[in-house]
Each structure stands twice: as structure tokens, then as C-alpha cells.
Design an enzyme around this catalytic site. Structure first.
Site, PDB file in Angstrom:
ATOM      1  N   GLY A  82       0.816  -1.199   0.000  1.00 35.88           N
ATOM      2  CA  GLY A  82       0.000   0.000   0.000  1.00 35.88           C
ATOM      3  C   GLY A  82       0.854   1.255   0.000  1.00 35.88           C
ATOM      4  N   THR A  83       1.968   1.201   0.696  1.00 39.27           N
ATOM      5  CA  THR A  83       2.876   2.350   0.721  1.00 39.27           C
ATOM      6  C   THR A  83       3.360   2.674  -0.684  1.00 39.27           C
ATOM      7  OG1 THR A  83       3.617   1.985   2.997  1.00 39.27           O
ATOM      8  CG2 THR A  83       5.142   3.134   1.530  1.00 39.27           C
ATOM      9  N   ASN A 181      -7.003   4.524   9.911  1.00 40.31           N
ATOM     10  CA  ASN A 181      -6.561   3.216  10.407  1.00 40.31           C
ATOM     11  C   ASN A 181      -6.591   3.107  11.921  1.00 40.31           C
ATOM     12  OD1 ASN A 181      -4.570   5.234   9.675  1.00 40.31           O
ATOM     13  ND2 ASN A 181      -3.009   3.860  10.462  1.00 40.31           N
ATOM     14  N   GLN A 209      -7.907   0.639   4.471  1.00 43.33           N
ATOM     15  CA  GLN A 209      -8.673   0.151   5.609  1.00 43.33           C
ATOM     16  C   GLN A 209     -10.137  -0.087   5.285  1.00 43.33           C
ATOM     17  OE1 GLN A 209      -7.839  -1.037   8.383  1.00 43.33           O
ATOM     18  NE2 GLN A 209      -5.735  -0.378   8.667  1.00 43.33           N
ATOM     19  N   HIS A 231      -3.005  -7.326   2.461  1.00 40.80           N
ATOM     20  CA  HIS A 231      -2.956  -7.902   3.811  1.00 40.80           C
ATOM     21  C   HIS A 231      -4.000  -7.307   4.760  1.00 40.80           C
ATOM     22  CE1 HIS A 231      -0.838  -4.879   6.448  1.00 40.80           C
ATOM     23  NE2 HIS A 231      -0.509  -4.382   5.271  1.00 40.80           N
ATOM     24  N   CYS A 355       2.010   1.072  12.081  1.00 39.58           N
ATOM     25  CA  CYS A 355       3.125   1.772  11.442  1.00 39.58           C
ATOM     26  C   CYS A 355       3.891   2.637  12.435  1.00 39.58           C
ATOM     27  CB  CYS A 355       2.611   2.624  10.282  1.00 39.58           C
ATOM     28  SG  CYS A 355       1.760   1.650   9.031  1.00 39.58           S
TER      29      CYS A 355
END
Length: 404
Positions: A82-83, A181, A209, A231, A355
Site C-alpha cells: 500500500g505504501t 486506520n 482500511q 494484507h 506503522c
């Protein structure tokens, strides 16, 4: 649709960190297995060993596109996370805008943004973004891009009027996450994107999310780019995707062999992509079967039990209505979240974003919402998922209360 056998053991702690990551669904593991063994070929190969992998990647692309209402599977670009998808969206659009400016081309379509011809383009984000978006904005700021971070209110929501005030003739992109998130707060993306679209500005949302937990449709949201992550959907880590609406001007960050429409070089992670596609298919089935309502009932039961066990001490962080159905973020008066979890080995949860793991500081999200340090340090993020049961909810509440 009935859920598959849980990969969690009855002897495990109660898992309440689905927002951090989800267990991999056994059905997803089964779907990806052949692409780790028999179908090992490179999907870009012209010989027979590449056929099955290429077909599988195409099928997964369609499955992800279907989950988010994309008009074409060609609008899905697979990434490694996602990053990476967030960086491709934000930095890729700004790079394309600067290239257009350098070439004196101006804006080829409205999707390139009204500020495409600006020498120092402008980016708008908001204060409680995912760290990946904040980092992408920081990289761009160091490179001369002007960045405006919109404030949020006490529930963590952006006021559309603040976006309207922030837009400028040189604004190229707005990036505001769909659901937070930590608190689960769902931003009014449709209203925000309408303001951007009326100004001829591109809109990106990180929906890592929200996809699979609430219905997500790129047309209903009015977005040009959208991030999805495997994930968070019961697929393995290491695979994500970026939706890029047809006609959007965007440049590659990882040029290479031309994979992923030339926007993401490197041989595709076929097994991971297959897993992502199967997870997307299962998520669509779950939503149709009413998974959101089940999650909402469990979440509200958890909050009610905590309130009963700790009267007057449980304070909700974030909106009561406009939030994800499986997310409960509460502060416990007189307690530190990190201490509660350290003393409750039967609970696997977090105090905030995974994170930011390892930090013992007030959540930047709650701080931006106006929470004082004591309340922010007392926060617990309890996120439920596919295999959460009523018994799990009862145990969570009892073990947390027992530490307080």
C-alpha cells in the site's frame, strides 16, 4: 457466505488487531499454492510456461477491479504494498505534472489537474493521513512542491469547506484517506472529491482500511486514484494495488521492463497477486452476505461491555456513526493503553497504527483531533474481523477491565 476454518487457535490470545493486518484466509492460501509450484513461469514469457501465470494475473486484476467498481481491469496496477501504491499515486501524479510543465504542454485532460503547468505545483493532504501519504508529501516538499495539510475536527473528519478554501490555481492533487486506520473515521470523500473535480484537480484516496469492510465504488466516491492493500483483506503481505482512472496523467516511479502498463517495472508477484484476487472475490461475497452488520454488532457489544465493566471511564475516539463497522478506538480514563496491553497477555491489540509500533508517545491522529496527551496515551485500538466471535468480545472486555 460462511467463513472458512479459522487459522487462529483456540489457545491463542484474542486477536483484535485486524486493522494492523489480517490472518491469511485458508481459501486464499489454497488459491495461490499452484503459482508457487506448478505454474512458476514468468507471466511476461511468450512460451507455454507463462500462459497460466499471465491468465491468473489478468483474472486477479478483474477481481480487484470488480470489488471497487472500476470500469476496466486495465485501471488496476499491482504494487508491492500500500505504501508503494500511495507513493505511485502522489509522487507519480506530481512528476507527470512537472514533466508537462517542463514540456510546455499544459494539462492534456482535466485529470492532470488545473495546476499541471505550474513550476511549483501544489498538493493537498490532511493531518491524520497514513504515514505513507505523509512521507510521500514530505519527499515532494523537499523537492519544492508546496503542501497544505488540512485540519480535522474532534471526530477526525475534514470539513469540505476547508478543502475548497485550500485549492489554488496551481493545485495538482488532493489525497485524503477514505477511513482512518486508528479510529475508523470515514471521510466524506464524495463531497471532497466533488470540490476537487469542479476545480479540475485530481483526487486520490488511500482506501486500504475500508475496502472489503464497507462498500467502495470509485465512481460513487468520485476519485481518480485509489489505494488497496492485500494484507488488510486476508491475503498475504507484500502485494497492493493502485486504481488509476483511465485518462489520468501519471508517471512511473519504478520504470523497468514495462510491466503493469509501464507504471511499475519488475516481474509480477504472481502468487501474491492471485491471493489478492481471491481475497477480493471473498470480500465481495462477505459484503453481500452482510459482514458489515455482523462486525458492527460485535463492535458495539464490545464497547457496551467495556462501559459496563468500567463505568464512566470509557471514552470513544472518533465519530460514533461515520466509522468502519469493525473498529473501536477508546481511551480508558486513568490508564495508559500500552500498560493495559502489556498486562493482558490474552489480548492482541494495539494502541494505534501498527506503522508507529514501538513508540511510546501520544497518537498523532488523536493529537490532531484535539485530544490531550493523557487521553491519547490511554487509547486502545480494538479492531475485529472475519473470525471474531461473541466469546472473543466477552473475553476482550473482561481481560482489559481486569488490568484496570
Amino acid at each position: 457466505m460462511a467463513a472458512s476454518q479459522s487459522p487462529l487457535s483456540a489457545s491463542d490470545p484474542v486477536y483484535a488487531d485486524y486493522n494492523g493486518t489480517t490472518p491469511v484466509d485458508p481459501r486464499v492460501v489454497s488459491a495461490m499454492g499452484p503459482y508457487l509450484s506448478a505454474h512458476f513461469g514468468n507471466p511476461s514469457s511468450s512460451h507455454g510456461f507463462g500462459t497460466a501465470p499471465a491468465e491468473a494475473v489478468a483474472r486477479a486484476r478483474s477481481q480487484v477491479a470488480s470489488l471497487i467498481g472500476a470500469a476496466s481491469h486495465h485501471e488496476i496496477i499491482f504494487t508491492g504494498s500500500g505504501t508503494e501504491a500511495d507513493h505511485l499515486a502522489i509522487r507519480g501524479v506530481l512528476r507527470a505534472a512537472r514533466a508537462a510543465s517542463a514540456a510546455g504542454a499544459g494539462a492534456p485532460t482535466h485529470a492532470a489537474g488545473s495546476g499541471a503547468g505550474a513550476a511549483r505545483p501544489h498538493l493537498v493532504i490532511q493531518e491524520t493521513e497514513h504515514p505513507a501519504v505523509l512521507a510521500a508529501a514530505e519527499v515532494l516538499a523537499e523537492d519544492g512542491v508546496e503542501v497544505t495539510a488540512l485540519p480535522v475536527d474532534s471526530e477526525g473528519l475534514v470539513d469540505p469547506a476547508s478543502l475548497a478554501r485550500a485549492l489554488r490555481p496551481d493545485t495538482v492533487l488532493v489525497s485524503i484517506m477514505h477511513a482512518n486506520n486508528e479510529t475508523g473515521a470515514i471521510q466524506p470523500i464524495s463531497a471532497l472529491s466533488r470540490i476537487a473535480r469542479d476545480a479540475g484537480v485530481l483526487f486520490h484516496t488511500d482506501a486500504a482500511q475500508s475496502v472489503g469492510k464497507v462498500p467502495v465504488d470509485v465512481d460513487a466516491l468520485g476519485v481518480d486514484l485509489l489505494t488497496v492493500v492485500g494484507h488488510k483483506l486476508y491475503a498475504p503481505k507484500g502485494v497492493g494495488a493502485l486504481y488509476v482512472r483511465a485518462g489520468t496523467s501519471i508517471a512511473a516511479l519504478l520504470p523497468g521492463g514495462g510491466q503493469e502498463a509501464g507504471l511499475r517495472g519488475g516481474t509480477e508477484n504472481v502468487a501474491g497477486i492471485v491471493a489478492f484476487g481471491e481475497a477480493a472475490r471473498l470480500a465481495a461475497d462477505d459484503l453481500e452476505a452482510g459482514s458489515g452488520e455482523r462486525m458492527r454488532a460485535l463492535r458495539d457489544a464490545l464497547e457496551s461491555r467495556l462501559v459496563d465493566l468500567l463505568p464512566g471511564r470509557v471514552h470513544l475516539n472518533g465519530p460514533r456513526e461515520a466509522r468502519l463497522p469493525q473498529t473501536l478506538n477508546v481511551s480508558i480514563a486513568g490508564a495508559r493503553g500500552v500498560d493495559v496491553l502489556a498486562g493482558a497477555p490474552g489480548v492482541s491489540a494495539s494502541t494505534g497504527s501498527a506503522c508507529h509500533a514501538g513508540t511510546d508517545a501520544p497518537s498523532p491522529v488523536l493529537t490532531a483531533m484535539g485530544a490531550d496527551a493523557t487521553r491519547a496515551m490511554g487509547a486502545l485500538r480494538l479492531s475485529l474481523g472475519r473470525w471474531t466471535t461473541e466469546a472473543d468480545v466477552a473475553r476482550l472486555a473482561e481481560e482489559i477491565a481486569a488490568q484496570i
